[in-house]
Design a protein around this motif. Structure first.
Motif, PDB file in Angstrom:
ATOM      1  N   TYR A 136      82.958  54.888 -70.917  1.00 60.44           N
ATOM      2  CA  TYR A 136      81.552  54.761 -71.317  1.00 60.44           C
ATOM      3  C   TYR A 136      81.410  54.946 -72.830  1.00 60.44           C
ATOM      4  O   TYR A 136      80.802  54.130 -73.515  1.00 60.44           O
ATOM      5  CB  TYR A 136      80.699  55.800 -70.573  1.00 60.44           C
ATOM      6  N   SER A 137      82.011  56.014 -73.358  1.00 61.19           N
ATOM      7  CA  SER A 137      81.899  56.271 -74.796  1.00 61.19           C
ATOM      8  C   SER A 137      82.638  55.211 -75.606  1.00 61.19           C
ATOM      9  O   SER A 137      82.245  54.876 -76.709  1.00 61.19           O
ATOM     10  CB  SER A 137      82.479  57.645 -75.153  1.00 61.19           C
ATOM     11  N   ILE A 139      83.443  51.908 -74.667  1.00 60.98           N
ATOM     12  CA  ILE A 139      83.025  50.511 -74.542  1.00 60.98           C
ATOM     13  C   ILE A 139      81.520  50.372 -74.333  1.00 60.98           C
ATOM     14  O   ILE A 139      80.833  49.642 -75.045  1.00 60.98           O
ATOM     15  CB  ILE A 139      83.745  49.836 -73.344  1.00 60.98           C
ATOM     16  N   LEU A 141      78.870  52.234 -74.758  1.00 65.37           N
ATOM     17  CA  LEU A 141      77.927  52.616 -75.813  1.00 65.37           C
ATOM     18  C   LEU A 141      77.665  51.464 -76.769  1.00 65.37           C
ATOM     19  O   LEU A 141      76.565  51.308 -77.274  1.00 65.37           O
ATOM     20  CB  LEU A 141      78.470  53.822 -76.573  1.00 65.37           C
ATOM     21  N   GLN A 142      78.685  50.636 -77.004  1.00 64.07           N
ATOM     22  CA  GLN A 142      78.498  49.518 -77.933  1.00 64.07           C
ATOM     23  C   GLN A 142      78.144  48.217 -77.240  1.00 64.07           C
ATOM     24  O   GLN A 142      77.316  47.457 -77.723  1.00 64.07           O
ATOM     25  CB  GLN A 142      79.779  49.303 -78.739  1.00 64.07           C
ATOM     26  N   PHE A 143      78.816  47.941 -76.107  1.00 58.64           N
ATOM     27  CA  PHE A 143      78.674  46.612 -75.511  1.00 58.64           C
ATOM     28  C   PHE A 143      77.859  46.597 -74.218  1.00 58.64           C
ATOM     29  O   PHE A 143      77.662  45.547 -73.631  1.00 58.64           O
ATOM     30  CB  PHE A 143      80.055  46.006 -75.248  1.00 58.64           C
ATOM     31  N   SER A 237      81.511  40.123 -68.673  1.00 59.60           N
ATOM     32  CA  SER A 237      80.850  40.854 -69.751  1.00 59.60           C
ATOM     33  C   SER A 237      79.480  41.360 -69.308  1.00 59.60           C
ATOM     34  O   SER A 237      78.757  41.973 -70.077  1.00 59.60           O
ATOM     35  CB  SER A 237      80.713  39.957 -70.987  1.00 59.60           C
TER      36      SER A 237
ATOM     37  N   GLU B  51      81.478  63.404 -78.176  1.00 61.03           N
ATOM     38  CA  GLU B  51      80.234  63.264 -77.413  1.00 61.03           C
ATOM     39  C   GLU B  51      79.663  64.618 -76.993  1.00 61.03           C
ATOM     40  O   GLU B  51      78.456  64.767 -76.817  1.00 61.03           O
ATOM     41  CB  GLU B  51      80.464  62.414 -76.163  1.00 61.03           C
TER      42      GLU B  51
END
Lengths: 287, 338
Positions: A136-137, A139, A141-143, A237, B51
């Motif tokens: 999650y952190s 990938i 968070l950005q996509f 995606s 985080e």
């Protein structure tokens, strides 16, 4: 194994009743405990057959879940999602896992070997949900949520399992086979790729199948990565559904229809996983 | 290196200088791919660490000693989850270990071969059942049974009075040991159900390690004991188990690692409540269950960060537990198995 000595109990003297009783009591308790251990598996399987088999029909494989509160529908979105994500996860799992196994088995004197082995072992014990947070952190968070992110989490979980089995099988290939290849003038990389790896291929495939069976049932790492999707989605995606995710959502839903689908999905999932492990076991037995 | 005259069709013509260069390239490629494992590990620590930084900065070590977990007020302390994780895992372990060892003894010592193999396989399949499926079964099959017992038991007026007095205590923010055994909810969910399902889920880990080490006990060990006139149980308790003790311990710790991180089955049945050990038959939570139940809905940055801090704690806890388990198993995997 013990049959030869089992009859060798005291021949001359008679056993005191207390000892005989204790022996029988403990034997009985051990049998009882074994029954208790095996019971849940059988109970779960028959419960799912009773409750879930009825919902497995053509719709189950071709339709998406009906909107909450309505009847009908299937889990086509979840089945397709699981297939896609497991295929992508295998790419990561096999590529890194087999390379890691080769590294540990074929380069035992490399200074990094102990580190890689230890980290691989430790990584195997990281809870799947934590791997979900990591991806999650990394990938999401950005996509945003995507099938890719889900596959990555599953692939990371597969890696250490494949490393371990690959290393073990490669070590079973006799050293003389490697020496024979080297004696023919083959460079080490060709010996590894063309001789050692093919000789161990069966075992590696078994390891990969077991790893797949392990992660195929994971919903925890997908909660914050693939997220789920109530429509059929072939674009990795975008958010994607998976069988265990749908089972989780359905089982915690208040609607009978969603619960029914969850039970049918659980039956399908558990059957596929059992068949995979059975096949893998058969294959490794024959070796 | 002499060039052999006869060559197989697949053998490419590789002069030794070229081959040593390609060997080097292959080694680098393999090392690079293998390093992904190390990279994932390091990235995990870095990402979880960064985080959870806001929460750690805000609460410091108080995060681990603060009893309140209140997203509305923005106060986050992990005592409820830490105790919930430890209690569910340790109690489940205590119940499952004797059962697992007994089943390992059955497979390795009692059952004839035709029975030992299928039973061993069934026990291994227990490990293959997905967490969600265990959760589903616990929720639909065991929870209603528990719920009926709880309701039936507290129908009696005297016991109902006990429940009422406990309810008053809970409402005023205190509790007694006796009230711990009084249900705070009657839907079957809670700490007890989580312990039951965890027990089943971790059984196969101890059982399969125990079976393997029991099989490794030398036959002479058994025969010597039989020669002294021992019964089968005496052989098991005095010759086999002491010999296999340390190896079984490795399996127990491995199972503990599993129990600590087990997520969805627990999240589905534990009744997500952040009270500290309020009632055995009422809502509680573990670190993993809070991540599953709250991370998706957490809106405030501090809430998210606090949930990730639980993940970081869980990460280090499982690294330590698994490392110790591997150490024990590696030390004890004797001559013969590898």
């Amino acid at each position: 194994m013990t049959t030869s000595v089992r009859t060798a109990a005291p021949a001359g003297r008679t056993l005191s009743p207390a000892r005989r009783f204790q022996n029988m009591l403990m034997g009985g308790l051990i049998l009882l405990a074994t029954l208790l251990v095996v019971a849940p598996l059988i109970l779960i399987f028959f419960y799912l057959i009773r409750e879930g088999l009825g919902a497995i029909n053509l719709d189950f494989f071709t339709k998406v879940p009906a909107p909450e509160g309505e009847t009908g529908g299937g889990l086509a979105n979840a089945i397709l999602g699981s297939v896609q994500m497991l295929a992508m996860a295998s790419v990561i799992g096999v590529l890194v896992g087999v390379s890691g196994g080769i590294f540990l088995s074929e380069y035992p004197r490399h200074p990094l070997m102990p580190t890689v082995r230890m980290i691989s072992d430790v990584l195997a014990g990281i809870p799947a949900i934590v791997m979900g947070l990591v991806v999650y952190s990394l990938i999401v968070l950005q996509f945003g949520f995507s099938g890719f992110a889900g596959s990555m989490a599953l692939g990371f979980l597969m890696m250490p399992i494949v490393v371990r089995t690959t290393e073990e099988v490669l070590k079973l290939v006799p050293q003389t086979v490697r020496e024979a290849g080297l004696a023919l003038g083959l460079p080490k990389w060709l010996v590894t790729l063309r001789i050692v790896l093919p000789a161990a291929a069966g075992g590696i495939v078994t390891g990969v199948m077991l790893a797949l069976a392990r992660v195929a049932g994971e919903a925890a790492p997908l909660l914050f990565t693939a997220f789920g999707n109530s429509a059929i989605n072939l674009d990795p995606s975008k958010p994607m559904s998976a069988l265990p995710l749908e089972i989780y959502r359905g089982a915690t839903s208040a609607y009978d229809e969603n619960q029914r689908l969850a039970k049918a999905g659980a039956l399908l999932l558990i059957t596929l996983i059992f068949l995979t492990s059975l096949l893998a076991r058969r294959a490794s037995r024959r070796k | 290196m002499s060039e052999p005259t006869q060559s197989s069709p697949t053998r490419p013509p590789t002069p030794s200088a070229l081959s040593s260069r390609s060997d080097r390239q292959f080694e680098i490629l393999i090392l690079a791919l293998a390093s992904v494992i190390v990279l994932v590990f390091v990235l995990s620590i870095y990402l979880l660490g960064s985080e959870s930084w806001p929460a750690l900065q805000r609460f410091g070590l108080e995060f681990f000693t603060q009893r309140t977990w209140n997203p509305v007020e923005g106060v986050f302390g992990a005592v409820a989850m830490i105790t919930g994780t430890l209690v569910t895992s340790l109690v489940a372990l205590a119940i499952s270990v004797p059962l697992a060892i007994a089943s390992a003894l059955f497979v390795a010592e009692y059952a004839p071969k035709w029975l030992a193999n299928p039973v061993g396989y069934l026990i291994e399949l227990l490990a293959a059942v997905p967490s969600v499926v265990y959760g589903l079964w616990a929720l639909f099959v065991i929870a209603p049974v528990l719920s009926r017992w709880e309701q039936g038991f507290f129908q009696d007026p005297a016991r109902l009075a006990l429940y009422t007095s406990c309810k008053n205590l809970w409402d005023s923010g205190s509790t007694t040991l006796q009230c711990f055994f009084v249900p705070s909810t009657f839907d079957g969910r809670g700490l007890a159900l989580a312990i039951i399902i965890l027990t089943v889920m971790i059984l196969p880990y101890t059982a399969s390690v125990a079976r393997d080490v029991i099989r490794l006990v030398p036959q002479e060990q058994r025969e010597a004991m039989y020669a002294l006139g021992a019964t089968k149980w005496e052989v098991i308790s005095r010759a086999i188990l002491p010999y296999a003790r340390a190896g079984i311990m490795g399996g127990v710790i491995l199972a503990l690692g599993r129990a600590l991180g087990e997520t969805l089955a627990v999240a589905m049945v534990i009744g997500d409540s952040q009270d500290v050990l309020k009632s055995l038959f009422g809502g509680a939570s573990t670190m993993a269950s809070v991540i599953a139940n709250q991370f998706g809905d957490a809106q405030e940055a501090l809430h998210r960060s606090s949930v990730v801090t639980l993940g970081l704690t869980l990460f280090f806890l499982s690294v330590i537990v698994n490392y110790v388990a591997r150490l024990i198993i590696a030390r004890l995997t004797p001559k013969g198995i590898q």
